[in-house]
Motif scaffolding. Structure first.
Motif, mmCIF file in Angstrom:
data_model
loop_
_atom_site.group_PDB
_atom_site.id
_atom_site.type_symbol
_atom_site.label_atom_id
_atom_site.label_comp_id
_atom_site.label_asym_id
_atom_site.label_seq_id
_atom_site.Cartn_x
_atom_site.Cartn_y
_atom_site.Cartn_z
ATOM 1 N N TYR A 153 0.909 -1.236 -0.160
ATOM 2 C CA TYR A 153 0.101 -0.012 -0.091
ATOM 3 C C TYR A 153 0.981 1.208 -0.089
ATOM 4 O O TYR A 153 0.355 2.411 0.166
ATOM 5 C CB TYR A 153 -1.039 -0.117 1.471
ATOM 6 C CG TYR A 153 -1.924 -1.105 1.046
ATOM 7 C CD1 TYR A 153 -3.067 -0.575 0.484
ATOM 8 C CD2 TYR A 153 -2.016 -2.252 1.701
ATOM 9 C CE1 TYR A 153 -4.172 -1.794 0.445
ATOM 10 C CE2 TYR A 153 -2.856 -3.241 1.679
ATOM 11 C CZ TYR A 153 -3.995 -2.963 0.959
ATOM 12 O OH TYR A 153 -4.995 -3.944 1.042
ATOM 13 N N SER A 154 2.069 1.195 -0.099
ATOM 14 C CA SER A 154 3.002 2.473 -0.344
ATOM 15 C C SER A 154 2.674 3.097 -1.341
ATOM 16 O O SER A 154 2.856 4.448 -1.328
ATOM 17 C CB SER A 154 4.360 1.909 -0.553
ATOM 18 O OG SER A 154 4.428 1.112 -1.839
ATOM 19 N N ASP A 155 1.917 2.816 -2.286
ATOM 20 C CA ASP A 155 1.732 3.528 -3.602
ATOM 21 C C ASP A 155 0.159 3.913 -3.695
ATOM 22 O O ASP A 155 -0.219 4.742 -4.572
ATOM 23 C CB ASP A 155 1.968 3.038 -4.978
ATOM 24 C CG ASP A 155 3.643 3.120 -5.128
ATOM 25 O OD1 ASP A 155 4.358 3.697 -4.511
ATOM 26 O OD2 ASP A 155 3.956 1.827 -5.790
ATOM 27 N N PHE A 156 -0.419 3.533 -2.669
ATOM 28 C CA PHE A 156 -1.914 3.687 -2.802
ATOM 29 C C PHE A 156 -2.265 5.164 -2.292
ATOM 30 O O PHE A 156 -1.957 5.666 -1.591
ATOM 31 C CB PHE A 156 -2.498 2.807 -1.629
ATOM 32 C CG PHE A 156 -4.060 3.087 -1.425
ATOM 33 C CD1 PHE A 156 -4.988 2.183 -2.665
ATOM 34 C CD2 PHE A 156 -4.780 3.841 -0.832
ATOM 35 C CE1 PHE A 156 -6.309 2.359 -2.386
ATOM 36 C CE2 PHE A 156 -6.135 4.026 -0.683
ATOM 37 C CZ PHE A 156 -6.704 3.205 -1.309
ATOM 38 N N ASN A 157 -2.867 6.132 -3.408
ATOM 39 C CA ASN A 157 -3.039 7.362 -3.327
ATOM 40 C C ASN A 157 -2.015 8.129 -3.074
ATOM 41 O O ASN A 157 -2.092 9.188 -2.852
ATOM 42 C CB ASN A 157 -4.359 7.509 -2.053
ATOM 43 C CG ASN A 157 -5.614 7.010 -2.510
ATOM 44 O OD1 ASN A 157 -5.987 6.862 -3.560
ATOM 45 N ND2 ASN A 157 -6.336 6.751 -1.469
ATOM 46 N N GLN A 158 -0.937 7.593 -3.345
ATOM 47 C CA GLN A 158 0.333 8.443 -3.024
ATOM 48 C C GLN A 158 0.625 9.414 -3.818
ATOM 49 O O GLN A 158 0.853 10.650 -3.388
ATOM 50 C CB GLN A 158 1.360 7.381 -3.150
ATOM 51 C CG GLN A 158 3.064 8.009 -2.659
ATOM 52 C CD GLN A 158 2.744 8.090 -1.062
ATOM 53 O OE1 GLN A 158 2.007 7.523 -0.582
ATOM 54 N NE2 GLN A 158 3.524 9.109 -0.575
ATOM 55 N N LYS A 159 0.268 9.480 -5.063
ATOM 56 C CA LYS A 159 0.218 10.357 -6.230
ATOM 57 C C LYS A 159 -0.685 11.863 -5.715
ATOM 58 O O LYS A 159 -0.400 12.994 -5.784
ATOM 59 C CB LYS A 159 0.135 10.232 -7.597
ATOM 60 C CG LYS A 159 0.322 11.375 -8.696
ATOM 61 C CD LYS A 159 0.235 10.884 -9.875
ATOM 62 C CE LYS A 159 0.249 11.952 -11.190
ATOM 63 N NZ LYS A 159 -0.485 13.306 -10.801
ATOM 64 N N LYS A 160 -1.861 11.273 -5.327
ATOM 65 C CA LYS A 160 -2.941 12.431 -4.953
ATOM 66 C C LYS A 160 -2.339 13.245 -3.491
ATOM 67 O O LYS A 160 -2.530 14.262 -3.468
ATOM 68 C CB LYS A 160 -4.265 11.716 -4.853
ATOM 69 C CG LYS A 160 -5.238 12.683 -4.309
ATOM 70 C CD LYS A 160 -5.657 13.735 -5.560
ATOM 71 C CE LYS A 160 -6.975 14.471 -5.318
ATOM 72 N NZ LYS A 160 -7.135 15.511 -6.498
ATOM 73 N N ILE A 161 -1.919 12.276 -2.716
ATOM 74 C CA ILE A 161 -1.387 12.797 -1.531
ATOM 75 C C ILE A 161 -0.019 13.769 -1.623
ATOM 76 O O ILE A 161 -0.056 14.983 -1.096
ATOM 77 C CB ILE A 161 -0.765 11.555 -0.390
ATOM 78 C CG1 ILE A 161 -2.203 10.724 -0.128
ATOM 79 C CG2 ILE A 161 -0.127 12.218 0.840
ATOM 80 C CD1 ILE A 161 -2.005 9.626 0.612
ATOM 81 N N ARG A 162 0.709 13.457 -2.394
ATOM 82 C CA ARG A 162 1.832 14.393 -2.532
ATOM 83 C C ARG A 162 1.407 15.622 -3.435
ATOM 84 O O ARG A 162 1.832 16.855 -3.054
ATOM 85 C CB ARG A 162 2.905 13.693 -3.618
ATOM 86 C CG ARG A 162 3.762 12.533 -2.754
ATOM 87 C CD ARG A 162 4.927 12.187 -3.874
ATOM 88 N NE ARG A 162 4.820 11.824 -5.215
ATOM 89 C CZ ARG A 162 4.475 10.470 -5.531
ATOM 90 N NH1 ARG A 162 4.593 9.489 -4.473
ATOM 91 N NH2 ARG A 162 4.159 10.056 -6.600
ATOM 92 N N ASP A 163 0.398 15.380 -4.218
ATOM 93 C CA ASP A 163 -0.094 16.823 -4.830
ATOM 94 C C ASP A 163 -0.815 17.518 -4.004
ATOM 95 O O ASP A 163 -0.581 18.739 -4.114
ATOM 96 C CB ASP A 163 -1.024 16.434 -6.213
ATOM 97 C CG ASP A 163 -0.359 15.538 -7.144
ATOM 98 O OD1 ASP A 163 0.621 15.948 -7.282
ATOM 99 O OD2 ASP A 163 -1.067 14.989 -7.925
ATOM 100 N N ASN A 164 -1.557 16.910 -3.147
ATOM 101 C CA ASN A 164 -2.141 17.621 -2.167
ATOM 102 C C ASN A 164 -1.145 18.326 -1.233
ATOM 103 O O ASN A 164 -1.373 19.723 -0.537
ATOM 104 C CB ASN A 164 -3.045 16.881 -1.122
ATOM 105 C CG ASN A 164 -4.369 16.599 -1.943
ATOM 106 O OD1 ASN A 164 -4.687 17.217 -2.906
ATOM 107 N ND2 ASN A 164 -5.195 15.457 -1.453
ATOM 108 N N TYR A 165 0.135 17.791 -0.941
ATOM 109 C CA TYR A 165 0.915 18.372 -0.123
ATOM 110 C C TYR A 165 1.625 19.584 -0.626
ATOM 111 O O TYR A 165 1.580 20.621 -0.120
ATOM 112 C CB TYR A 165 2.293 17.512 0.376
ATOM 113 C CG TYR A 165 1.727 16.706 1.659
ATOM 114 C CD1 TYR A 165 1.607 17.094 2.583
ATOM 115 C CD2 TYR A 165 1.777 15.276 1.659
ATOM 116 C CE1 TYR A 165 1.438 16.431 3.700
ATOM 117 C CE2 TYR A 165 1.563 14.416 2.678
ATOM 118 C CZ TYR A 165 1.516 15.144 3.873
ATOM 119 O OH TYR A 165 1.275 14.285 4.919
#
Length: 293
Positions: free
Chosen positions: A157-169
């Protein structure tokens, strides 16, 4: 027959012997019976009364005959009682012999049962030690599997929603900069703060979803590992107990065979001992009858 019955038989036997000795003493040294062939033979015939000068000769003769008859009756009863006591003494001695052999058999059985119980306790202690070792082994294996499981699930689950989370950061950082350095008026600051608040809420939801999936996956796989642990432990315990029950069963069968053989031997010895003692006592009783009666 327990030890109290055994002592009771011994006391009864000794009492019978003492009574027989007392009666024999009375017969030999007190009453001194004459031999049967020396007794005069009396015939019941009418005789004319003989009167002496004092007139009491007939009465004296009658009293003497009565005393002799009473003495003979007493001696006959004494003989019968002596014979009964001899027979009782014989039966008591035979009962003591039987009790001794029975006690021997009971002692042998008790000894074998104690041996079986000691073996059962030994196997129970062995089972306890083996189960402790097995449990420790399974717990160590479970701990390693759980550590590996957590790492695998995290990687999964390391990549789960990871792109969206980085974008939000990144968006949150930009909004923070706009609030501090770009906004000129309070209305602009409030607008950026509202956008930042929405992003933070969305970010928390994304992280919560990721953590929820990760934890659920770990929980499900952990439950499977624990079930596997319990099943392995239960199977091992059944295996050990089955082995021990087989050992106890074989030991019990061996003991029963030994006791059956010992029982047959003891019965044979008892019969021989009773027969020998009965013959010895019968011979002694017969000699006593001939010698004293």
């Amino acid at each position: 027959m327990d030890k109290y019955d055994y002592h009771f038989i011994s006391i009864k036997f000794l009492t019978a012997i003492l009574l027989a000795l007392i009666f024999a003493f009375l017969l030999i040294y007190v009453f001194t019976p004459q031999r049967r062939e020396d007794y005069p033979v009396y015939r019941l015939q009418q005789k004319e009364p003989v009167f002496l000068e004092n007139g009491f000769a007939a009465q004296i003769l009658t009293d003497k005959d009565l005393l002799k008859q009473e003495k003979l009756a007493f001696e006959a009863g004494l003989r019968e009682r002596s014979f009964e006591l001899m027979e009782q003494s014989k039966n008591s001695m035979l009962a003591v012999i039987s009790a001794n052999y029975l006690e021997k058999m009971n002692g042998l059985r008790e000894e074998r049962m104690l041996t079986l119980e000691a073996e059962r306790r030994k196997l129970a202690e062995r089972e306890k030690n083996l189960l402790q070792e097995k449990r420790q082994q399974l717990e160590d294996e479970l701990s390693q599997k759980l550590q590996q499981l957590r790492q695998e699930v995290r990687n999964k689950y390391s990549d789960f929603n990871q792109k969206k989370i980085r974008d939000n950061y990144l968006k949150m950082i930009n909004l923070q900069l706009k609030i501090e350095f770009v906004a000129r008026t309070e209305s602009e600051k409030e607008k950026y703060q509202e956008q930042l608040k929405q992003l933070r809420s969305e970010q928390q939801a994304l992280i919560a979803e990721k953590n929820s999936k990760l934890n659920n996956d770990i929980s499900n796989q952990t439950s499977n590992l624990i079930m596997e642990f319990n099943q392995q432990y239960s199977d091992y315990r059944k295996q050990i107990r089955s082995q021990h029950q087989e050992i106890i069963s074989e030991q019990r069968q061996k003991i029963e065979s030994e006791l059956a053989a010992a029982r047959t031997e003891i019965k044979s010895d008892l019969a021989a001992a009773r027969e020998e003692k009965a013959a010895e006592l019968d011979s002694f009783i017969e000699k006593s009858k001939k010698q004293y009666y």
